[in-house]
Design a protein around this motif. Sequence first.
Motif, PDB file in Angstrom:
ATOM      1  N   UNK A   1      -6.732   6.438  37.729  1.00  9.39           N
ATOM      2  CA  UNK A   1      -5.689   7.234  38.369  1.00  9.39           C
ATOM      3  C   UNK A   1      -6.208   7.937  39.620  1.00  9.39           C
ATOM      4  N   UNK A   2      -7.416   8.453  39.545  1.00  4.77           N
ATOM      5  CA  UNK A   2      -8.030   9.102  40.706  1.00  4.77           C
ATOM      6  C   UNK A   2      -8.191   8.100  41.845  1.00  4.77           C
ATOM      7  N   UNK A   3      -8.716   6.937  41.537  1.00  4.41           N
ATOM      8  CA  UNK A   3      -8.895   5.914  42.570  1.00  4.41           C
ATOM      9  C   UNK A   3      -7.558   5.511  43.175  1.00  4.41           C
ATOM     10  N   UNK A   4      -6.545   5.388  42.354  1.00  2.49           N
ATOM     11  CA  UNK A   4      -5.227   4.979  42.835  1.00  2.49           C
ATOM     12  C   UNK A   4      -4.629   6.036  43.762  1.00  2.49           C
ATOM     13  N   UNK A   5      -4.667   7.301  43.324  1.00  2.00           N
ATOM     14  CA  UNK A   5      -3.995   8.360  44.076  1.00  2.00           C
ATOM     15  C   UNK A   5      -4.814   8.893  45.244  1.00  2.00           C
ATOM     16  N   UNK A   6      -6.106   9.019  45.071  1.00  2.00           N
ATOM     17  CA  UNK A   6      -6.922   9.617  46.126  1.00  2.00           C
ATOM     18  C   UNK A   6      -7.534   8.606  47.080  1.00  2.00           C
ATOM     19  N   UNK A   7      -7.833   7.420  46.590  1.00  2.00           N
ATOM     20  CA  UNK A   7      -8.491   6.417  47.416  1.00  2.00           C
ATOM     21  C   UNK A   7      -7.575   5.245  47.774  1.00  2.00           C
ATOM     22  N   UNK A   8      -6.329   5.313  47.341  1.00  2.00           N
ATOM     23  CA  UNK A   8      -5.346   4.258  47.607  1.00  2.00           C
ATOM     24  C   UNK A   8      -5.826   2.868  47.194  1.00  2.00           C
ATOM     25  N   UNK A   9      -6.536   2.812  46.086  1.00  2.00           N
ATOM     26  CA  UNK A   9      -7.002   1.536  45.539  1.00  2.00           C
ATOM     27  C   UNK A   9      -5.958   1.052  44.529  1.00  2.00           C
ATOM     28  N   UNK A  10      -5.210   0.033  44.899  1.00  2.00           N
ATOM     29  CA  UNK A  10      -4.098  -0.423  44.064  1.00  2.00           C
ATOM     30  C   UNK A  10      -4.458  -1.572  43.132  1.00  2.00           C
ATOM     31  N   UNK A  11      -5.687  -2.048  43.162  1.00  2.00           N
ATOM     32  CA  UNK A  11      -6.034  -3.191  42.308  1.00  2.00           C
ATOM     33  C   UNK A  11      -6.068  -2.838  40.823  1.00  2.00           C
ATOM     34  N   UNK A  12      -6.142  -1.559  40.500  1.00  2.00           N
ATOM     35  CA  UNK A  12      -6.164  -1.136  39.096  1.00  2.00           C
ATOM     36  C   UNK A  12      -4.769  -0.793  38.565  1.00  2.00           C
ATOM     37  N   UNK A  13      -3.757  -1.035  39.353  1.00  2.00           N
ATOM     38  CA  UNK A  13      -2.403  -0.660  38.956  1.00  2.00           C
ATOM     39  C   UNK A  13      -1.959  -1.268  37.622  1.00  2.00           C
TER      40      UNK A  13
END
Length: 77
Positions: free
Chosen positions: A14-26
Amino acid sequence: MKQLRISEQLFMELVKFHLLDMEENLPSIKQGLEAKLDALVMRDLYSKYKTAPTEEKREQARKEYLDRRGVSEKFRW
């Protein structure tokens, strides 16, 4: 307000998605949140079953809990 616990892995995703805009873990984020939501619903149904004010409401909550759990009618009491 109640607090919920999630796994460290889900939190990091969730941190990577929201703070780093990494969408591959969606997809795994979605799966983890759905699993947590299912667990919350099951816990709520179980609590309603145990604390229902009337026998009728208790039986209704028990049936709903067992239906969501996937327990066959043959194995119910």
